[in-house]
Write an enzyme that holds these catalytic residues in place. Structure first.
Site, PDB file in Angstrom:
ATOM      1  N   HIS A   1      43.884  50.111  33.696  1.00 35.99           N
ATOM      2  CA  HIS A   1      44.352  49.085  34.638  1.00 35.99           C
ATOM      3  C   HIS A   1      43.527  49.119  35.916  1.00 35.99           C
ATOM      4  O   HIS A   1      43.370  50.186  36.525  1.00 35.99           O
ATOM      5  CB  HIS A   1      45.835  49.296  34.978  1.00 35.99           C
ATOM      6  CG  HIS A   1      46.385  48.192  35.823  1.00 35.99           C
ATOM      7  ND1 HIS A   1      47.023  48.403  37.023  1.00 35.99           N
ATOM      8  CD2 HIS A   1      46.389  46.844  35.634  1.00 35.99           C
ATOM      9  CE1 HIS A   1      47.397  47.234  37.535  1.00 35.99           C
ATOM     10  NE2 HIS A   1      47.019  46.276  36.708  1.00 35.99           N
ATOM     11  N   HIS A   2      42.963  47.973  36.274  1.00 37.44           N
ATOM     12  CA  HIS A   2      42.223  47.818  37.532  1.00 37.44           C
ATOM     13  C   HIS A   2      42.841  46.671  38.316  1.00 37.44           C
ATOM     14  O   HIS A   2      42.485  45.506  38.090  1.00 37.44           O
ATOM     15  CB  HIS A   2      40.752  47.469  37.252  1.00 37.44           C
ATOM     16  CG  HIS A   2      39.960  48.565  36.627  1.00 37.44           C
ATOM     17  ND1 HIS A   2      38.765  48.341  35.964  1.00 37.44           N
ATOM     18  CD2 HIS A   2      40.161  49.916  36.581  1.00 37.44           C
ATOM     19  CE1 HIS A   2      38.274  49.504  35.530  1.00 37.44           C
ATOM     20  NE2 HIS A   2      39.103  50.472  35.877  1.00 37.44           N
ATOM     21  N   GLU A   3      43.742  46.951  39.221  1.00 37.68           N
ATOM     22  CA  GLU A   3      44.224  45.915  40.140  1.00 37.68           C
ATOM     23  C   GLU A   3      43.270  45.912  41.332  1.00 37.68           C
ATOM     24  O   GLU A   3      42.988  46.966  41.900  1.00 37.68           O
ATOM     25  CB  GLU A   3      45.656  46.229  40.588  1.00 37.68           C
ATOM     26  CG  GLU A   3      46.203  45.320  41.684  1.00 37.68           C
ATOM     27  CD  GLU A   3      46.156  43.831  41.307  1.00 37.68           C
ATOM     28  OE1 GLU A   3      46.779  43.453  40.313  1.00 37.68           O
ATOM     29  OE2 GLU A   3      45.461  43.061  42.030  1.00 37.68           O
TER      30      GLU A   3
ATOM     31  N   GLU B   1      46.177  36.118  31.874  1.00 39.91           N
ATOM     32  CA  GLU B   1      47.454  35.539  32.322  1.00 39.91           C
ATOM     33  C   GLU B   1      47.198  34.061  32.628  1.00 39.91           C
ATOM     34  O   GLU B   1      46.875  33.306  31.715  1.00 39.91           O
ATOM     35  CB  GLU B   1      47.956  36.334  33.525  1.00 39.91           C
ATOM     36  CG  GLU B   1      49.395  36.096  33.886  1.00 39.91           C
ATOM     37  CD  GLU B   1      49.756  36.750  35.199  1.00 39.91           C
ATOM     38  OE1 GLU B   1      48.918  36.780  36.112  1.00 39.91           O
ATOM     39  OE2 GLU B   1      50.900  37.235  35.331  1.00 39.91           O
TER      40      GLU B   1
ATOM     41  N   GLU C   1      56.980  38.359  34.063  1.00 43.47           N
ATOM     42  CA  GLU C   1      57.292  38.979  35.362  1.00 43.47           C
ATOM     43  C   GLU C   1      58.160  38.068  36.230  1.00 43.47           C
ATOM     44  O   GLU C   1      58.950  38.549  37.036  1.00 43.47           O
ATOM     45  CB  GLU C   1      55.996  39.359  36.086  1.00 43.47           C
ATOM     46  CG  GLU C   1      55.118  38.162  36.420  1.00 43.47           C
ATOM     47  CD  GLU C   1      53.728  38.545  36.941  1.00 43.47           C
ATOM     48  OE1 GLU C   1      53.298  39.686  36.740  1.00 43.47           O
ATOM     49  OE2 GLU C   1      53.088  37.668  37.556  1.00 43.47           O
TER      50      GLU C   1
ATOM     51  N   GLU D   1      50.413  29.803  38.794  1.00 40.79           N
ATOM     52  CA  GLU D   1      51.761  30.248  38.422  1.00 40.79           C
ATOM     53  C   GLU D   1      52.827  29.317  38.987  1.00 40.79           C
ATOM     54  O   GLU D   1      53.556  29.662  39.928  1.00 40.79           O
ATOM     55  CB  GLU D   1      51.939  31.710  38.844  1.00 40.79           C
ATOM     56  CG  GLU D   1      50.984  32.595  38.057  1.00 40.79           C
ATOM     57  CD  GLU D   1      50.832  34.001  38.607  1.00 40.79           C
ATOM     58  OE1 GLU D   1      51.644  34.415  39.461  1.00 40.79           O
ATOM     59  OE2 GLU D   1      49.878  34.683  38.193  1.00 40.79           O
TER      60      GLU D   1
ATOM     61  N   HIS E   1      44.427  39.382  34.676  1.00 44.81           N
ATOM     62  CA  HIS E   1      45.560  38.682  35.302  1.00 44.81           C
ATOM     63  C   HIS E   1      45.076  38.060  36.609  1.00 44.81           C
ATOM     64  O   HIS E   1      44.062  38.453  37.136  1.00 44.81           O
ATOM     65  CB  HIS E   1      46.723  39.644  35.546  1.00 44.81           C
ATOM     66  CG  HIS E   1      47.524  39.862  34.292  1.00 44.81           C
ATOM     67  ND1 HIS E   1      48.901  39.821  34.272  1.00 44.81           N
ATOM     68  CD2 HIS E   1      47.131  40.094  33.024  1.00 44.81           C
ATOM     69  CE1 HIS E   1      49.324  40.030  33.031  1.00 44.81           C
ATOM     70  NE2 HIS E   1      48.265  40.206  32.253  1.00 44.81           N
ATOM     71  N   GLU E   2      45.826  37.059  37.063  1.00 45.78           N
ATOM     72  CA  GLU E   2      45.339  36.219  38.169  1.00 45.78           C
ATOM     73  C   GLU E   2      43.898  35.818  37.851  1.00 45.78           C
ATOM     74  O   GLU E   2      42.967  36.018  38.634  1.00 45.78           O
ATOM     75  CB  GLU E   2      45.430  36.934  39.535  1.00 45.78           C
ATOM     76  CG  GLU E   2      46.832  37.248  39.958  1.00 45.78           C
ATOM     77  CD  GLU E   2      47.407  38.431  39.148  1.00 45.78           C
ATOM     78  OE1 GLU E   2      48.474  38.259  38.544  1.00 45.78           O
ATOM     79  OE2 GLU E   2      46.772  39.494  39.115  1.00 45.78           O
TER      80      GLU E   2
ATOM     81  N   PRO F   1      44.531  22.801  31.441  1.00 44.51           N
ATOM     82  CA  PRO F   1      44.793  21.581  30.711  1.00 44.51           C
ATOM     83  C   PRO F   1      45.917  20.755  31.335  1.00 44.51           C
ATOM     84  O   PRO F   1      46.970  21.291  31.687  1.00 44.51           O
ATOM     85  CB  PRO F   1      45.239  22.088  29.326  1.00 44.51           C
ATOM     86  CG  PRO F   1      44.783  23.496  29.216  1.00 44.51           C
ATOM     87  CD  PRO F   1      44.753  24.013  30.613  1.00 44.51           C
TER      88      PRO F   1
HETATM   89  C1  NOJ Z   1      50.258  40.935  38.622  1.00 41.63           C
HETATM   90  C2  NOJ Z   1      50.185  41.057  37.147  1.00 41.63           C
HETATM   91  O1  NOJ Z   1      50.441  39.812  36.527  1.00 41.63           O
HETATM   92  C3  NOJ Z   1      51.182  42.090  36.724  1.00 41.63           C
HETATM   93  O2  NOJ Z   1      51.225  42.164  35.328  1.00 41.63           O
HETATM   94  C4  NOJ Z   1      50.833  43.397  37.353  1.00 41.63           C
HETATM   95  O3  NOJ Z   1      51.830  44.334  37.043  1.00 41.63           O
HETATM   96  C5  NOJ Z   1      50.712  43.288  38.862  1.00 41.63           C
HETATM   97  N1  NOJ Z   1      49.892  42.189  39.233  1.00 41.63           N
HETATM   98  C6  NOJ Z   1      50.112  44.542  39.488  1.00 41.63           C
HETATM   99  O4  NOJ Z   1      48.775  44.682  39.105  1.00 41.63           O
HETATM  100 CA    CA Z   2      50.661  37.520  37.718  1.00 38.64          CA
END
Ligand code: NOJ
Ligand code: CA
Length: 704
Positions: free
Chosen positions: A384-386, A483, A489, A182, A464-465, A199
């Protein structure tokens, strides 16, 4: 209909040819040309028995002799004393169908050169290098055959080089730094690149565009590029906590090292080389993978008006989710993402993830009732799984977590790995936690494991990440998006936020890898604390066409969309699945115009964006069908619009067009334009727009 499809399929496949041919053995070099003769690749072993390759384009050197080989942890390096043992060539020309994508049919037309190398020393170890040479690029990979003297392969580093022959400008982000991917893109001479992710995009002094990347990154560590000297880049494998960057048992193949090569920036984007170098779909019938648009409980957290954690500002409440489900049903969005629904957000979850439960909801979120309510309304919750980067905690719960979603009819999950680069916590074979990179071999394995487990339950994945995209969506079509770059964001809390040129950089860098869940459509143009987003409303709309993803979020709050119903109509109308894509013009980091044809109708959509410069571009509509009458609904930057002025100034008009027209696209500083071109005026277009008379051509229309 079925018969017609079968006929088309047979015709397409009849073009296939797989005429493998052993060309020569015990030579000291080998070469091959692309089908149209544009590119030529050569491989030689030099006086010390070192394998090297080079690439020429139209007879001019493009990549000078560049090294191949490996440094191993527990055996002599694999890079000299080789001889060529066998050379094989074959022509490949087949066409395959994407279940979803930027275009429906993809032609895989290339020449393959397979060179088997063997050491002249006692160990007689073998290594094979395979090139696939297209007219728009080259892919090559190493194969480690099964062999008595090299079974467990512990790779410390790859020696692969890319020595670019001509001076070039580079667009790049740093690799191996504290963040993952990022960063804002830097534009520098190639001679100022340090260590970059791929790339990596280059434009040579004579105007050749090159993007160096990789395809089919499976059970291996990602490749960064470090500039060694002059214009010579070298592969650097993302490290591992346990010593070697990669540990594999032979036989195995490495990812493809790729160079997309074109005479223009649009040519780079039009290349299907990355997908072509991936294996075909392994999942069988994937009709359960649905491209879709979604809204969600998300932007409020990034603005700071809501929290993921429990408490008075908790976003993921039953009542709030119902409000989003109602909004989605009313405006025809299939998905409603809900972040912060599960226990574990209350402590310090960043780079920790210790407390996350992926099966237990907060008490104010009734997941069972909400899934049923959504279903009744024809809407699907998006899971959603963070993980906070803690894949050890996540892997323990993965089966149960996905079972819960499958039981509730939740068929897509967004995952997250929020931790700085190098902060992935994984359980080692020694029973202890090891810290790994987001793009090392351990993460590559983990990510595919999640995708496969999700596929078994008919669930799509949007990570994401992430680890970077290398085209594995072809093999695993439930891996729909990710992502892996600065998304929307950053316009909420980023310091600095995304500048107007950001998306024009993304198209010709990050997007060459594959779909991105950028989450466009913030029509309020307002980030946290009232910070102005550096865009116009028309550009927000254009991003739905320009930044491809089969899942696209309408990222703003429902109450904001209520304030801007006319531009919002475009977000409602725009499809996410395409039968064709054309890049009509573009320059890296400056501007781009992309036209895409809806996969489910005859309609076309055009998205145009610019950097901070105002521009007038021209685009011929000659991609439209001959003899057909279309209606274009144009969402254009209005009087005085700009990214730092009045971003909400927009003109919307509907007018007849045909393939004989050339559009003049006027773009404000930091602006854009979105166009819906439909054969059916009644079905589409802004709710309130008056029906124009097809005969009348109002003078202010920008059509020649
Ligand atoms: C980073 C993600 O890119 C974002 O979309 C998300 O809301 C937050 N992490 C929390 O999981
Ligand atoms: Ca992010």
């Amino acid at each position: 209909m079925k018969l017609r499809f079968l006929f088309v399929t047979l015709c397409l496949w009849s073009a296939q040819s797989a005429n493998a041919q052993v060309v020569y053995s015990h030579a000291s070099n080998a070469s091959i040309r692309s089908p149209g003769g544009t590119l030529a690749v050569a491989l030689r072993v030099n006086g010390e028995g070192r394998p090297e390759y080079s690439i020429a384009r139209n007879g001019q050197p493009l990549v000078n002799w560049s090294r191949l080989g490996f440094i191993l942890a527990d055996a002599p390096k694999l890079e000299r004393n080789f001889e060529l043992e066998r050379i094989e060539q074959k022509a490949i020309d087949d066409t395959w169908e994407q279940p979803w994508g930027e275009r429906r049919y993809v032609r895989n037309h290339c020449a393959e050169l397979r060179v088997s190398l063997r050491e002249k020393t006692a160990a007689r170890r073998q290594l094979t290098v395979v090139f696939r040479v297209f007219d728009d690029g080259v892919g090559f990979r190493y194969e480690f055959p099964e062999q008595p003297t090299l079974s467990q392969v512990n790779i410390v580093q790859e020696l692969t080089e890319f020595d670019i022959a001509e001076s070039a400008t580079a667009w790049w982000i740093p690799g191996g730094e504290w963040n993952r991917y990022e960063y804002l893109y830097q534009k520098t001479p190639l001679t100022e690149v340090a260590q970059a992710h791929t790339p990596l995009t280059l434009k040579t002094a004579s105007g050749v565009h090159i993007a160096i990347h990789e395809a089919a990154l499976v059970d291996y560590s990602a490749m960064w590029l470090r500039r060694v000297s002059g214009q010579r880049l070298k592969a650097v494998l993302s490290p591992s906590s346990s010593g070697p960057a990669v540990s594999r048992k032979a036989p195995f193949v490495t990812p493809w090292r790729t160079l997309q090569i074109a005479s223009s920036a649009p040519g780079l984007y039009m290349s299907d080389l990355i997908l072509n170098l991936n294996e075909p779909n392994k999942l069988g019938d994937v009709s359960w993978v649905k491209p879709f648009k979604y809204v969600g409980i998300w932007w409020g957290m990034h603005l700071g008006t809501k929290t993921w954690a429990s408490g008075p500002k908790h976003g993921a409440t039953t009542a709030e989710t119902k409000r989003y489900i109602d909004f989605a049903a009313q405006h025809h969005f299939r998905g409603v993402l809900v972040e912060g629904w599960n226990k574990g957000w209350d402590g310090d979850w960043f780079a920790s993830g210790q407390d996350f439960s992926f099966t237990e909801a907060y008490p104010d979120f009734d997941i069972v009732a909400l899934a049923a309510y959504a279903k009744k309304k024809g809407v699907h919750l998006v899971g959603h799984h963070e993980t906070g980067g803690n894949i050890a905690v996540y892997e323990k719960q993965l089966g149960a977590a996905l079972d819960l979603y499958a039981k509730l009819g939740i068929d897509a999950v967004k995952t997250g790995y929020v931790a700085d680069a190098g902060g992935i916590q994984a359980m080692g074979a020694d029973g202890r936690i090891h810290f790994e990179w987001h793009d090392g071999q351990i993460r590559a394995r983990h990510q595919l494991h999640v995708v496969e487990e999700a596929a078994r339950r008919h669930i799509a994945v949007n990570d994401h990440e992430p680890i970077k995209d290398t085209g594995l969506r072809r093999t695993y079509p439930n891996w729909v998006s990710r992502e892996g770059a600065r998304g929307m964001e950053y316009n909420a809390w980023g310091d600095p936020p995304n500048p107007p040129e950001h998306e024009t950089n993304l198209v010709f860098t990050r997007m060459l890898a594959g779909p991105m869940d950028f989450t466009p459509g913030v029509l309020s143009l307002t980030g946290a604390g009232g910070k102005r987003i550096q865009s116009t409303v028309a550009k927000q709309l254009a991003l739905y066409v320009v930044l491809y993803s089969p899942i696209q979020m309408a990222a703003d709050l429902p109450e904001n969309y209520a304030k801007y119903p006319k531009p919002f109509q475009f977000i409602e109308d725009v499809p996410v699945d395409w039968s064709d894509t054309r890049v009509l013009n573009g320059e890296v980091g400056d501007y781009v115009t992309i036209a895409r044809k809806d996969r489910n109708s005859d309609d076309w959509y055009v998205g145009v964006i610019t950097d901070e410069q105002p521009r007038t571009l021209r685009a011929s509509l000659d991609f439209l069908d001959e003899g057909k009458r279309y209606y274009a609904t144009i969402y254009r930057d209005g009087q005085g619009a700009s990214f730092d002025g009045d971003g909400h100034s927009i003109e919307i008009e509907t007018r007849p067009v045909s393939r004989n027209d050339t559009l003049q696209l006027k773009l404000a500083p930091g602006g854009g334009q979105a166009i819906q071109i439909s054969t059916d005026l009644g079905r589409r277009g802004p709710r309130s727009s008056p029906k124009p008379s097809p005969k009348k051509k109002p003078p202010e229309f920008d059509v020649e």
